[in-house]
Design an enzyme around this catalytic site. Structure first.
Site, PDB file in Angstrom:
ATOM      1  N   ASN A  28      -8.870  47.161 129.880  1.00 16.45           N
ATOM      2  CA  ASN A  28      -7.917  47.756 128.936  1.00 16.45           C
ATOM      3  C   ASN A  28      -7.958  46.951 127.641  1.00 16.45           C
ATOM      4  OD1 ASN A  28      -5.718  48.747 127.565  1.00 16.45           O
ATOM      5  ND2 ASN A  28      -4.186  47.889 128.963  1.00 16.45           N
ATOM      6  N   LYS A  74      -6.467  47.567 124.940  1.00 15.58           N
ATOM      7  CA  LYS A  74      -5.197  47.675 124.191  1.00 15.58           C
ATOM      8  C   LYS A  74      -5.482  47.988 122.720  1.00 15.58           C
ATOM      9  CE  LYS A  74      -3.287  44.427 127.463  1.00 15.58           C
ATOM     10  NZ  LYS A  74      -2.110  43.711 127.885  1.00 15.58           N
ATOM     11  N   HIS A  82       1.259  52.231 131.809  1.00 17.12           N
ATOM     12  CA  HIS A  82       1.048  50.796 131.577  1.00 17.12           C
ATOM     13  C   HIS A  82       2.380  50.137 131.199  1.00 17.12           C
ATOM     14  CE1 HIS A  82      -0.270  47.053 129.729  1.00 17.12           C
ATOM     15  NE2 HIS A  82      -1.340  47.170 130.491  1.00 17.12           N
ATOM     16  N   GLU A  87       3.185  48.192 128.972  1.00 24.43           N
ATOM     17  CA  GLU A  87       3.537  48.226 127.536  1.00 24.43           C
ATOM     18  C   GLU A  87       4.057  49.603 127.128  1.00 24.43           C
ATOM     19  OE1 GLU A  87      -0.223  46.492 126.440  1.00 24.43           O
ATOM     20  OE2 GLU A  87       0.458  44.723 127.532  1.00 24.43           O
ATOM     21  N   GLU A 123       0.573  45.769 138.461  1.00 26.57           N
ATOM     22  CA  GLU A 123       0.525  44.769 137.401  1.00 26.57           C
ATOM     23  C   GLU A 123       1.919  44.184 137.176  1.00 26.57           C
ATOM     24  OE1 GLU A 123      -2.909  45.579 134.550  1.00 26.57           O
ATOM     25  OE2 GLU A 123      -1.379  47.008 133.996  1.00 26.57           O
ATOM     26  N   GLY A 161      -0.887  39.318 130.184  1.00 26.49           N
ATOM     27  CA  GLY A 161      -1.090  38.657 128.897  1.00 26.49           C
ATOM     28  C   GLY A 161      -0.424  37.298 128.796  1.00 26.49           C
ATOM     29  N   SER A 177      -3.516  38.884 133.872  1.00 32.26           N
ATOM     30  CA  SER A 177      -4.253  37.645 133.592  1.00 32.26           C
ATOM     31  C   SER A 177      -5.414  37.406 134.559  1.00 32.26           C
ATOM     32  CB  SER A 177      -3.291  36.444 133.561  1.00 32.26           C
ATOM     33  OG  SER A 177      -2.321  36.637 132.542  1.00 32.26           O
TER      34      SER A 177
END
Ligand code: PEP
Length: 251
Positions: free
Chosen positions: A12, A14, A96, A98, A168, A174, A214
């Site tokens: 991904n 992003k 996701h 985010e 996730e 991140g 990560s």
């Protein structure tokens, strides 16, 4: 990783990259070598998807990072599943963290997006995961089962082969704080048991549940070696040549 499930690694990107840096990523991906036993899908920003699809080895899939729940219309700034298909791509990431936590997408909206994307023949990487305060309050299972229910409600029995679930934990995305292989395996195993109960044993046995948060060249082998972890969804490290090592984690 259980043998009947093909190992899956998603990248991904992003909201990162430009044509010059993307050319570099395409170069190391096409050069590989990538384990032929692993399914690889990368997800560039929407504006670069067609560019990437045109240059990337056809063995590697290309995914949207998001799409809306209808074919077309007055939805400024969004793209549809149909548009992703139209430019020759076959995957989309939905839900996701985010999208959930920065853009406020609800379980219900994500479910509706999953339903529409699958109805148009796209394959879906459906993401779920708890926040740190939810984990610390002992609510991890409650949260991921609730998020999964909204997905399960929108997948027809014959569509499960087109779904990959990405677990996730939000606190690991991140942040450089990876869930330990044992922490990840525990949730994956519980999710698989939940799917067996709520959907069916055959779906639970064949559904790929990948871990994200990560993942790096340093930790991918141990994570990928857990019996219920069928691969990874990779953010930061998918922009670097290390991604090839992550793809090849089971070699
Ligand atoms: C992600 O964006 O899905 C992700 C897991 O990011 P990172 O690997 O950078 O934590």
């Amino acid at each position: 990783m259980a043998s009947q499930r093909k190992f899956f690694v998603g990248g991904n990107w992003k909201m990162n990259g430009n044509k010059a840096s993307i050319d570099g990523i395409i170069q190391f991906l096409n050069a590989g070598p990538l384990d032929p036993n692993t399914e690889v899908v990368v997800s560039p920003p929407a504006i670069y998807m067609e560019y990437v699809r045109g240059k990337l080895d056809q063995k590697i899939g290309v995914a949207g990072q998001n799409c809306y729940k209808v074919e077309k219309g007055a939805f400024t700034g969004d793209i549809s599943a149909n548009m992703i298909k139209d430019i020759g791509c076959e995957w989309v990431i939905l839900g996701h963290s985010e999208r959930r936590n920065v853009f406020g997408e609800s379980d219900q909206l994500i479910g509706e997006k999953v339903k529409y994307a699958l109805s148009q023949g796209l394959k879906v990487i459906a993401c779920i995961g708890e926040k740190i305060e939810e984990r610390e309050a002992g609510k991890t299972e409650e949260v991921v089962y609730r998020q999964m229910q909204a997905i399960v409600d929108n997948v027809a029995p014959d569509q499960w082969a087109n779904v990959v679930v990405a677990y996730e934990p939000v606190w690991a995305i991140g942040t450089g704080k990876t869930a330990t292989p044992a922490q990840a395996q525990e949730v994956h195993q519980k999710l698989r048991a939940w799917v067996a109960k709520k959907v069916s044993e055959p779906v639970a046995n064949s559904l790929r549940i990948v871990y994200g948060g990560s993942v790096s060249a340093a930790n991918c082998k141990e994570l990928g070696g857990q019996s219920d972890i069928d691969g990874s969804l990779v953010g930061g490290a998918s922009l670097k040549p290390d991604f090839v090592q992550i793809v090849n984690a089971t070699q």
